[in-house]
Scaffold this active site. Structure first.
Site, PDB file in Angstrom:
ATOM      1  N   ASP A   1       0.901  -1.269  -0.056  1.00 55.31           N
ATOM      2  CA  ASP A   1      -0.023  -0.026   0.032  1.00 55.31           C
ATOM      3  C   ASP A   1       0.996   1.184   0.031  1.00 55.31           C
ATOM      4  O   ASP A   1       2.106   1.107   0.261  1.00 55.31           O
ATOM      5  CB  ASP A   1      -0.986   0.016   1.150  1.00 55.31           C
ATOM      6  CG  ASP A   1      -0.546   0.212   2.593  1.00 55.31           C
ATOM      7  OD1 ASP A   1       0.920  -0.268   2.805  1.00 55.31           O
ATOM      8  OD2 ASP A   1      -1.158   0.289   3.474  1.00 55.31           O
ATOM      9  N   PRO A   2       0.424   2.405  -0.129  1.00 54.08           N
ATOM     10  CA  PRO A   2       1.210   3.505  -0.389  1.00 54.08           C
ATOM     11  C   PRO A   2       1.828   3.961   0.840  1.00 54.08           C
ATOM     12  O   PRO A   2       1.318   3.585   2.004  1.00 54.08           O
ATOM     13  CB  PRO A   2       0.100   4.684  -0.900  1.00 54.08           C
ATOM     14  CG  PRO A   2      -0.910   4.048  -1.348  1.00 54.08           C
ATOM     15  CD  PRO A   2      -0.926   2.726  -0.587  1.00 54.08           C
TER      16      PRO A   2
END
Length: 250
Positions: free
Chosen positions: A78-79
């Protein structure tokens, strides 16, 4: 830069999230699905509740790397969840941001890869990997948004359905593709890649799938598949050259 100046998601507005034309059908099918609508409701509710969400452009990987031009896929989770870090590409950070430890290990592995010549390298003044994306490296996170300071806060909310479809679309194309799967989360996609290739009448061997530990300092040197020393970048280029494709300037 003040906190209010940091780029962030300001609303659920897919019409303002550009993607390459050949990704549009995949994205539109997801957005109109029940999973896509549930994700929209969740993100809208979190924004209304004051959550700070990154990145500003969740679909940027699909804007910079058209499906027809994909040569390499690097899967993230995920970011980045720190202010100003995420720029919509797996492992990449916005220009001017200090590279995080995992990205430092990626650069370290590139520098030591014996199969890479100076002509296969580009200088990295910062941690932005936009230049890779523009050469056909799809830098795809499984989950495409995150809340500030809360890793995996949007995991399991629906993005994974879209990114699985993206992986399947790449596995279905005729072009030779290298999948770099680092860590258990990315390696979980290996069966999806092989199954999709078979459904399309392709042998799984038509694409090159390379696996290693995640580049995080916690696992980069851990056996049996340490990331440091894996040689994935040189092997990817050798595979591309073998199939008549231009190599990546890493």
């Amino acid at each position: 830069m003040f906190a209010s100046d940091v780029p962030r998601l300001t609303g659920w507005a897919p019409e303002r999230w550009p993607v390459a034309a050949d990704w549009r059908p995949v994205v539109d099918r997801f957005l109109t699905s029940e999973t896509g609508r549930a994700l929209e409701r969740f993100v809208r509710a979190r924004l209304a509740g004051g959550a700070v969400i990154y990145p500003q452009q969740p679909l940027r990987a699909l804007a910079l790397t058209p499906l027809a031009q994909v040569k390499v896929v690097i899967l993230g989770q995920d970011p980045y969840h720190g202010p100003g870090q995420a720029e919509g590409l797996a492992f990449s950070v916005a220009p001017g941001v200090r590279p995080p430890p995992s990205l430092c290990n990626i650069f370290r592995e590139i520098a030591r890869d014996p199969l890479l010549s100076p002509g296969n390298l580009i200088p990295h003044g910062d941690g932005s990997l936009v230049a890779w994306a523009r050469q056909g490296v799809l830098l795809l996170n499984s989950c495409l948004t995150v809340e500030e300071g809360q890793p995996a806060s949007h995991a399991g909310r629906g993005w994974e359905a879209l990114t699985d479809e993206v992986v399947k679309a790449v596995a279905s194309i005729d072009n030779p593709v290298v999948f770099l799967l680092w860590g258990a989360h990315a390696q979980a996609k290996q069966r999806l890649i092989a199954a999709t290739a078979r459904q399309g009448g392709r042998a799984a061997a038509d694409h090159l799938v390379l696996t290693a530990n995640h580049p995080s300092p916690l696992s980069a040197r851990r056996p049996p598949l340490p990331f440091l020393g894996c040689g994935h970048f040189g092997l990817a280029n050798a595979y591309l050259l073998q199939h008549g494709c231009a190599p990546i300037a890493w």
